[in-house]
Design a protein around this motif. Structure first.
Motif, PDB file in Angstrom:
ATOM      1  N   UNK A  76     -67.071  22.733  10.431  1.00  0.00           N
ATOM      2  CA  UNK A  76     -68.304  22.959  10.745  1.00  0.00           C
ATOM      3  C   UNK A  76     -68.817  23.650  12.067  1.00  0.00           C
ATOM      4  N   UNK A  77     -67.686  23.531  12.737  1.00  0.00           N
ATOM      5  CA  UNK A  77     -67.715  24.676  14.090  1.00  0.00           C
ATOM      6  C   UNK A  77     -67.016  25.966  13.909  1.00  0.00           C
ATOM      7  N   UNK A  78     -66.626  26.081  12.623  1.00  0.00           N
ATOM      8  CA  UNK A  78     -66.141  27.485  12.451  1.00  0.00           C
ATOM      9  C   UNK A  78     -64.478  27.748  12.395  1.00  0.00           C
ATOM     10  N   UNK A  79     -63.843  26.683  12.345  1.00  0.00           N
ATOM     11  CA  UNK A  79     -62.675  26.480  12.453  1.00  0.00           C
ATOM     12  C   UNK A  79     -62.003  26.966  11.219  1.00  0.00           C
ATOM     13  N   UNK A  80     -60.938  27.701  10.789  1.00  0.00           N
ATOM     14  CA  UNK A  80     -60.283  28.224   9.823  1.00  0.00           C
ATOM     15  C   UNK A  80     -59.306  27.192   8.871  1.00  0.00           C
ATOM     16  N   UNK A  81     -59.273  27.197   7.746  1.00  0.00           N
ATOM     17  CA  UNK A  81     -58.493  26.359   7.183  1.00  0.00           C
ATOM     18  C   UNK A  81     -56.987  26.222   7.570  1.00  0.00           C
ATOM     19  N   UNK A  82     -56.404  27.519   7.878  1.00  0.00           N
ATOM     20  CA  UNK A  82     -55.371  27.337   8.574  1.00  0.00           C
ATOM     21  C   UNK A  82     -55.218  26.841  10.016  1.00  0.00           C
ATOM     22  N   UNK A  83     -56.071  26.648  10.714  1.00  0.00           N
ATOM     23  CA  UNK A  83     -56.089  26.209  12.007  1.00  0.00           C
ATOM     24  C   UNK A  83     -56.351  24.541  11.745  1.00  0.00           C
ATOM     25  N   UNK A  84     -57.132  24.358  10.833  1.00  0.00           N
ATOM     26  CA  UNK A  84     -57.185  22.756  10.506  1.00  0.00           C
ATOM     27  C   UNK A  84     -55.654  22.269  10.099  1.00  0.00           C
ATOM     28  N   UNK A  85     -55.119  22.967   9.224  1.00  0.00           N
ATOM     29  CA  UNK A  85     -54.119  22.573   8.629  1.00  0.00           C
ATOM     30  C   UNK A  85     -52.823  22.524   9.491  1.00  0.00           C
ATOM     31  N   UNK A  86     -52.923  23.540  10.319  1.00  0.00           N
ATOM     32  CA  UNK A  86     -51.842  23.748  11.407  1.00  0.00           C
ATOM     33  C   UNK A  86     -51.952  22.684  12.452  1.00  0.00           C
ATOM     34  N   UNK A  87     -52.984  22.345  12.783  1.00  0.00           N
ATOM     35  CA  UNK A  87     -53.559  21.207  13.480  1.00  0.00           C
ATOM     36  C   UNK A  87     -53.004  19.715  13.208  1.00  0.00           C
ATOM     37  N   UNK A  88     -53.248  19.567  11.880  1.00  0.00           N
ATOM     38  CA  UNK A  88     -52.813  18.124  11.382  1.00  0.00           C
ATOM     39  C   UNK A  88     -51.196  18.380  11.284  1.00  0.00           C
TER      40      UNK A  88
END
Ligand code: NCD
Length: 294
Positions: A76-88
């Protein structure tokens, strides 16, 4: 399997291995996982069955499910899917199950991501776990795919279930016939526009929900008109073959693609499909997590 993105990546041999393992889980076989794996479920589109089914399957094979609420995430703050998955991945996930509205969203995760990706539906693209549970349901019924007549009815152009199922069933030897309004045939060829040649020869009638959220509409569409022309009415059900079954990935629009009174009729396997989905997803999750040992 290292990931499960599209059913096209899964060989016939791997399909039969998963079906066999799902059957063992149904009989009560224990999980073969020997360490504690972490899994998160990232659902960016609505889900009743698939999300709960994956979570149940993950717990049943002994994985730890880390809660993730897509609707409250940094997406919701504009994070890309890649960045979300890399974070996890960096937090320590071994696998992520993802449902996303973008077709082939997983392409952007091919490079640089080391967490296993299990596709729980990409836009109008693919739905491999639903496909495997549909195959399991058909195989349990007929003991084979060769020569089984499967009629898929409805909005095939927007349906990821139709695409995955038609590809796998055809490859396994079933005869897949598509019945749909011509506006919705998408890339499918040789489609049928009426039930006449199909109803009495079908072993499986697989109904699909009209995908309104993907802008599915055809000229003159009304719920009653659709039901009349393409729906499984009480009268049509009576003309089906003796041992033929009815399937639907759900959610169902009662009275549109199927008469409400048929949803739990004797030949309906609609709720059995949901139950089968847990065993199939146990087999998928176990297989993928086992590959990560070491
Ligand atoms: C399907 C989907 O999400 O593609 N649902 C499901 O996973 N059982 C079918 C649909 O939404 O119509």
């Amino acid at each position: 399997m290292k990931n499960l993105r599209s059913i096209e990546e899964v060989s016939n041999e791997e399909i039969y291995t998963i079906l066999k393992r799902a059957g063992e889980f149904e009989e009560g076989a224990p999980s073969q996982l020997e360490k504690d794996y972490l899994v998160a479920n990232l659902f960016f589109e609505p889900s009743t069955r698939t999300k709960t089914s994956f979570e149940t399957a993950e717990r049943k094979v002994g994985a730890t499910v880390i809660p993730f609420e897509a609707g409250f995430s940094s997406t919701l703050k504009g994070e890309t899917l890649y960045d979300t998955v890399k974070t996890l991945e960096m937090i320590g996930m071994d696998a992520v199950v993802i449902r996303h509205k973008t077709d082939a969203y997983y392409d952007e995760l091919l490079e640089g991501i080391n967490v296993a990706v299990i596709n729980a539906g990409d836009g109008a693209g693919q739905h491999p776990s639903q496909c495997l549970l549909d195959l399991f349901t058909i195989f349990k019924e007929f003991g084979k795919f060769e020569g089984v007549n499967v009629t898929i009815v409805g909005d095939v152009s927007h349906s990821r279930v139709a695409k995955s199922d038609a590809e796998a069933l055809t490859r396994l030897g079933a005869n897949v016939r598509i019945l749909c309004p011509s506006e919705w045939q998408g890339d499918f060829e040789n489609t049928y526009q009426d039930w006449e040649e199909l109803l009495e020869t079908s072993d499986v009638v697989m109904l699909l929900r009209v995908q309104h959220e993907r802008d599915a509409a055809f000229e003159g569409f009304t719920k009653e008109g659709y039901h009349e022309q393409f729906g499984l009415t009480v009268e049509r059900e009576r003309r089906m073959k003796k041992d033929a079954i009815i399937m639907h990935p759900a959610p169902i629009n009662r009275g549109v693609e199927i008469d409400s009174s048929l949803v739990e009729c004797e030949r309906s396997r609609i709720f059995n499909q949901v139950r089968n989905g847990v065993f199939i997803r146990m087999a998928i999750v176990e297989s993928i997590l086992k590959e990560r040992k070491g």
